[in-house]
Design an enzyme around this catalytic site. Structure first.
Site, PDB file in Angstrom:
ATOM      1  CB  ILE A 491       6.005  20.591 -24.192  1.00  0.00           C
ATOM      2  CG1 ILE A 491       5.018  21.291 -23.246  1.00  0.00           C
ATOM      3  CG2 ILE A 491       6.604  21.563 -25.189  1.00  0.00           C
ATOM      4  CD1 ILE A 491       5.643  22.395 -22.419  1.00  0.00           C
ATOM      5  N   GLY A 492       3.750  17.951 -23.824  1.00  0.00           N
ATOM      6  CA  GLY A 492       3.372  16.874 -22.907  1.00  0.00           C
ATOM      7  C   GLY A 492       1.901  16.559 -23.017  1.00  0.00           C
ATOM      8  N   GLY A 495      -3.247  13.121 -18.025  1.00  0.00           N
ATOM      9  CA  GLY A 495      -4.635  12.739 -17.824  1.00  0.00           C
ATOM     10  C   GLY A 495      -5.594  13.913 -17.949  1.00  0.00           C
ATOM     11  CG  PHE A 496      -6.162  18.690 -16.771  1.00  0.00           C
ATOM     12  CD1 PHE A 496      -7.175  18.847 -15.840  1.00  0.00           C
ATOM     13  CD2 PHE A 496      -5.913  19.730 -17.652  1.00  0.00           C
ATOM     14  CE1 PHE A 496      -7.918  20.017 -15.783  1.00  0.00           C
ATOM     15  CE2 PHE A 496      -6.651  20.897 -17.611  1.00  0.00           C
ATOM     16  CZ  PHE A 496      -7.660  21.043 -16.679  1.00  0.00           C
ATOM     17  N   GLY A 497      -5.071  16.649 -19.907  1.00  0.00           N
ATOM     18  CA  GLY A 497      -5.104  17.103 -21.302  1.00  0.00           C
ATOM     19  C   GLY A 497      -3.707  17.336 -21.830  1.00  0.00           C
ATOM     20  CG  ASP A 609      -0.269  11.898  -9.449  1.00  0.00           C
ATOM     21  OD1 ASP A 609       0.172  10.730  -9.344  1.00  0.00           O
ATOM     22  OD2 ASP A 609      -0.637  12.383 -10.524  1.00  0.00           O
TER      23      ASP A 609
END
Length: 826
Positions: A491-492, A495-497, A609
């Site tokens: 679903i997305g 940057g983390f994964g 962020d």
């Protein structure tokens, strides 16, 4: 004779020089060429691919080089020396490329399935991502191939290789090259419905076809941008309807128009022409058919150059994409001011493709007295990423076999039997305890239940140090919840994964964020996220349910937010438009969450962020702030700031923080101000395709705000639906958030009060005149809250403190406002 010889020599020299300029027309600022697995540099044309060892500083991989010369003798017959060696990735691995020139970059990946040492790459199965885009998913290359992608880059470019379970990834060679700014601009035409397509520059693309009509293969040596163009014969539906024409020497590039970087003369100098055989009554179309993946939009570029006409205004024809005429009665000589053999190109974007084929056709115009003829010189078709940021997820998802899942479940059950029972009991106890705490009205920060499991669920790495922070799920449980990380459940991508939708055994829906545990930066963000969310409990912060650090994994498990990100509801995803009231309430919810971060703990916590992509919406569109991987504890009491490296997202970053590297809560306030204008204008915060003064949303919106004409740039869906005073208060709030210096910006508490007031102004209705707008109502409203840092003195200190406590636990501040504003609309 001498003069004639000199003249001939000059001609030859000029031709040579022009060819030299043609071949070296573009010099990329960023260019990385890697021959993976090779112990030495490899020269290919005018490019030098560096040896694998020289690229080691760019690579983060769980193991040392695992690359061997291919044992398959067939590679010796291949033209490209790049296919002789490969790098093998046994675990998640990243290439990180420093980028000098912001903008679109090509990523070219070379694959040749063969046997490399002990690895038969024909059995490899893996995924590849770049930035926030999934380039390849469950990829299993069967033939020698070059996959070409282009991504708009505004920060270091990170390319990640992710082997599937019990498999590996491999790569023979790689190119990362900056693209000329003018190669792809945001001026394409949407095919259906007809109109201008917006947002092309933010799209990731995969080149699926690059075709030279009427000519031979154009190799990379003959293209200024190292592209390869293939002949069109294999795509023609009826080959006898077209004839080939070649006049390469006649091509003349126009001043300020197409250049050799758009396409080389070897493409513009050949064409496929209608084979009318002199019949003036010919009436047919020449058609090419291309196999494509369903569920994507495609960027289509036509290349034209009239090398068939003897004089101007002889050639009129129609151009089609599928059954739609995209260029009726096209007259190339009129476009090119009467010049023939002049390159010209046209860009289109298809609607979401529901078929597995795209048909491109040219045919005669119906204009009176025009001769039946049509030409096409070249064609490019590029796949555009879907709403999930994927270029391959829809096409290559392979559903899991129920039988396989059952067998895997039995094996896992046999291995961890009793432990699973303990875990399930603990989960039930944990959920019951949470519910009991909530029913008792606990308003303090949640101190998560910690389950002690020792080494039973730990791999012995440093990741186990987070085991005392929150509830830790076994990896098998996470696999089951996500259908073994089914790509169709993604679903997305961040940057983390990747983020997967999941469902626990008790039916609880969750969002599962799976990262790269071997990245030191990733581990730091992983731990920070757990530490931060383990300390807080607030209705406007996304709740962390648990984590998994088993088997070198870094997995975070959150409550599932049904309506995704605020960003997706503002633009780009085709979702229903939000009303002004809904937008205000979302901003208020997010402000409450940030206000709690800044004030609800012994030390302020700075998110670092804040952006629309990190504000999530539940099934009722209630906003919750998410993604705390970059969060940082604020300054000590006797300090004014925290000195730290600059991190954040381009377009939202506090310029003072960027200049001085001094972080305060006011950096979050600045970013939130950008979000406010994003909510109002419904456009990206950075859009390089727009005129210079419009590229940066914050700067552009501030100019209109200071002129008092903010209503001129609001989302067109909101025109006529915002009461003037509500808009005025909202604009003032955003403007103060974006003050150049942090000391001049309001606190998040002040921002929250003013957003609540903007909502009151929007909903205010006079009892005697319900049709009046807020312009006439303003006098009836308490004027005290027009100014920041001013509270009506009629509100007692006790009431104010109670309001603060209500906000910390997520309750609306409406009670305080009821002392200030009388409105039938609330």
């Amino acid at each position: 004779m001498m003069g004639c010889g000199t003249h001939e020599l000059l001609i030859r020299v000029s031709v040579i020089l022009s060819l030299f300029c043609f071949c070296t027309g573009f010099s990329p600022v960023d260019k990385y060429f890697i021959d993976c697995g090779s112990p030495t540099n490899t020269t290919l044309g005018d490019r030098v691919f560096m040896a694998d060892s020289l690229a080691s500083s760019l690579l983060s991989s769980p193991q040392n080089i695992l690359s061997n010369s291919s044992s398959n003798p067939t590679t010796n017959s291949l033209e490209s020396p790049l296919y002789q060696t490969a790098r093998i990735f046994s675990g998640v691995s990243k290439y990180t490329f420093p980028i000098t020139q912001i903008g679109r970059h090509w990523i070219r990946l070379y694959f040749f399935p063969s046997v490399y040492g002990n690895h038969d790459s024909s059995s490899a199965n893996f995924s590849v991502s770049a930035q926030n885009f999934a380039l390849l998913t469950n990829f299993n290359p069967k033939n020698a191939s070059v996959k070409e992608f282009s991504v708009n880059v505004s920060s270091p470019l990170v390319i990640t290789f992710i082997p599937a379970n019990n498999s590996f990834a491999f790569l023979n060679a790689m190119e990362v090259v900056s693209v000329p700014d003018l190669l792809i601009t945001d001026d394409a035409t949407l095919v259906s419905p007809s109109g201008k397509f917006q947002g092309l520059l933010t799209q990731a693309m995969e080149t699926v076809f690059r075709v030279n009509m009427g000519g031979q293969t154009v190799s990379f040596e003959n293209d200024t941008l190292w592209r390869t163009w293939v002949p069109d014969q294999d795509f023609l539906v009826q080959k006898n309807l077209a004839t080939n024409v070649s006049k390469i020497g006649a091509v003349r590039y126009p001043q300020g128009g197409a250049t050799p970087d758009i396409a080389p003369a070897t493409v513009y100098g050949t064409c496929a022409e209608m084979n009318t055989q002199g019949d003036a009554n010919s009436n047919f179309n020449v058609t090419w058919e291309f196999n494509v993946d369903q569920g994507f939009q495609y960027f289509v570029r036509f290349h034209f150059c009239d090398i068939v006409s003897a004089s101007a205004n002889q050639l009129y024809f129609n151009v089609y994409i599928d059954s739609t005429i995209v260029a009726p009665d096209l007259d190339l000589s009129n476009i090119n001011l009467g010049f023939l053999a002049t390159p010209y190109y046209m860009d289109f974007v298809t609607a979401m493709n529901e078929n597995s084929k795209i048909r491109i056709s040219i045919g005669p115009s119906s204009l009176k007295n025009s001769l039946p003829n049509a030409i096409l010189n070249g064609l490019e078709i590029m796949k555009m990423n879907n709403s999930m940021g994927s270029l391959d997820g829809v096409a290559s998802t392979v559903p899991s076999s129920p039988k396989t899942k059952k067998n895997v479940g039995m094996i896992v059950g046999l291995i961890i039997g009793v432990l699973v029972a303990v875990v399930l009991v603990a989960i039930v106890f944990f959920i019951c305890r949470r519910r009991n705490m909530e029913s008792l009205g606990h308003s303090k920060a949640w101190s998560p239940f910690s389950l002690t499991m020792g080494s039973k669920y730990s791999n012995g790495t440093t990741l186990s140090t987070v085991s005392n922070l929150g509830y830790r799920f076994p990896f098998a449980t996470v696999q089951e919840a996500t259908n073994n990380f089914d790509e169709s459940w993604v679903i997305g991508i961040g940057g983390f994964g990747k983020v997967y939708k999941g469902e626990l055994n008790d039916g609880t829906k969750v969002a599962v964020k799976r990262g790269n545990p071997r990245s030191q930066q990733g581990f730091a963000e992983f731990r920070t996220e757990i530490e931060m969310l383990s300390q807080f409990r607030h209705r406007h912060l996304v709740s962390l349910i648990g984590h998994c650090d088993e088997k070198n994994e870094m997995i975070l498990i959150y409550e599932y937010m049904e309506n995704g990100t605020l960003k997706s509801h503002l633009y780009g995803a085709g979702l229903p438009n939000l009303s002004w009231k809904e937008r205000l309430e979302i901003c208020i919810g997010a402000a409450r969450g940030l206000h709690y971060l800044h004030t609800g703990y012994s030390k302020a916590v700075i998110h670092r962020d804040v952006k629309s992509a990190n504000i999530l919406l539940d099934e009722n569109l209630m906003a919750k702030v998410a993604d705390f991987g970059l969060s940082k504890t604020g300054p000590e009491i006797d300090q004014t700031h925290v000195s730290t490296a600059v991190k954040g997202s381009f377009g939202y970053l506090d310029p003072e923080y960027f200049r001085r590297q001094q972080l305060t809560e006011k950096s979050d306030v600045y970013s939130f101000g950008v979000v406010l204008f994003e909510v109002l204008c419904a456009r990206t915060v950075i859009d390089p395709s727009l005129p210079r003064e419009m590229v940066n949303l914050a700067e552009w919106a501030m100019k209109w705000q200071k002129k008092g004409q903010l209503d001129q740039i609001i989302d067109h869906h909101l025109v006529g639906k915002i009461k003037p005073d509500s808009l005025r208060k909202f604009g003032e709030t955003a403007e103060k958030c974006l003050a150049e210096y942090g000391v001049d910006r309001p606190s998040m508490g002040d921002v929250l009060w003013n957003l609540e007031y903007a909502l009151q102004l929007q909903e205010a209705v006079l009892q005697n005149d319900p049709a009046e707008n807020s312009t006439n109502v303003i006098g009836e409203l308490a004027p005290q809250v027009n100014d920041f840092n001013h509270v009506d003195t009629t509100v007692s200190a006790t009431q104010f403190e109670a309001a603060k406590l209500d906000d910390v636990s997520g309750v609306s501040m409406s009670r305080v406002f009821s002392q200030l504003v009388k409105s039938e609309g609330r």
